[in-house]
Design an enzyme around this catalytic site. Structure first.
Site, mmCIF file in Angstrom:
data_model
loop_
_atom_site.group_PDB
_atom_site.id
_atom_site.type_symbol
_atom_site.label_atom_id
_atom_site.label_comp_id
_atom_site.label_asym_id
_atom_site.label_seq_id
_atom_site.Cartn_x
_atom_site.Cartn_y
_atom_site.Cartn_z
ATOM 1 N N HIS A 112 -26.965 61.861 79.809
ATOM 2 C CA HIS A 112 -27.814 61.378 80.890
ATOM 3 C C HIS A 112 -27.170 60.163 81.532
ATOM 4 O O HIS A 112 -26.523 59.359 80.856
ATOM 5 C CB HIS A 112 -29.205 61.030 80.352
ATOM 6 C CG HIS A 112 -29.918 62.231 79.831
ATOM 7 N ND1 HIS A 112 -30.660 63.055 80.637
ATOM 8 C CD2 HIS A 112 -29.963 62.780 78.592
ATOM 9 C CE1 HIS A 112 -31.146 64.052 79.911
ATOM 10 N NE2 HIS A 112 -30.741 63.913 78.664
ATOM 11 N N LYS A 160 -12.899 60.205 74.576
ATOM 12 C CA LYS A 160 -11.790 60.221 75.539
ATOM 13 C C LYS A 160 -10.823 61.328 75.147
ATOM 14 O O LYS A 160 -10.769 61.736 73.990
ATOM 15 C CB LYS A 160 -11.052 58.879 75.523
ATOM 16 C CG LYS A 160 -11.906 57.721 75.981
ATOM 17 C CD LYS A 160 -11.133 56.427 75.909
ATOM 18 C CE LYS A 160 -12.017 55.273 76.362
ATOM 19 N NZ LYS A 160 -11.342 53.990 76.208
#
Length: 183
Positions: A112, A160
């Site tokens: 979100h 990442k």
């Protein structure tokens, strides 16, 4: 306490999507979950394909795997989703040839947007390149690419991209070493 205005919190997934998800969940629960590990891989792959997955015939998906949206799943030859993997693929998940996602790993393509007051849903694909391996109980976040031959250590949290032929681990995942094959 003040009242919260819920009118601005709108489900962005369509009714058709919700119905397809419900139907998929029932089909997998009834027709795949009860199967023992040693049988039924062809059947499970057929069920996934029936709901839009692109899966090579030599891929392996265990019965206890949870796939949110099979139409957003692509698996190449000898790709594996091990026991109790949770593939929350609101966006596409691609698993390359000879790549393994070990048991109890969570692949999460959605979150979100916390910079907005209504916290809208955001999504991004996850890509596991050929020969990569994600260790047990790892978390792979949205938008992450695990490079070819890379290894994600058990219980690591990856937010990442992971470079090809490297080993990462920890929370958040950090570089440990280059992966070297000694055949």
């Amino acid at each position: 306490m003040s009242k919260v205005d819920l009118s601005k919190y709108k489900n962005t997934l369509s009714r058709k999507h919700q119905i397809a998800r419900l139907l998929w969940s029932v089909v997998w629960l009834v027709l795949a979950r009860p199967l023992p590990r040693s049988i039924g891989n062809t059947w499970k792959l057929m069920l996934l394909r029936l709901f839009g997955a692109k899966i090579h015939a030599k891929a392996v998906v265990y019965s206890s795997v949870r796939v949110y949206a099979p139409w957003n799943l692509e698996m190449h030859e000898y790709a594996c989703l091990a026991p109790e993997v949770d593939c929350y693929n609101v966006a596409k998940v691609t698993i390359g040839a000879h790549a393994t996602v070990s048991q109890k790993t969570y692949l999460c393509t959605a979150s979100h947007d916390i910079t907005k007051s209504d916290n809208p849903l955001i999504t991004a694909p996850i890509i596991l390149k050929d020969q990569s391996w994600v260790g047990a109980s790892a978390f792979i976040g949205l938008g992450v690419t695990i490079g070819q031959g890379a290894v994600v250590g058990a219980t690591a949290s990856v937010y990442k991209d992971v470079e090809f032929w490297t080993v990462v681990g920890g929370n958040p995942a950090k570089f440990i070493k280059k992966r070297v094959i000694n055949d």
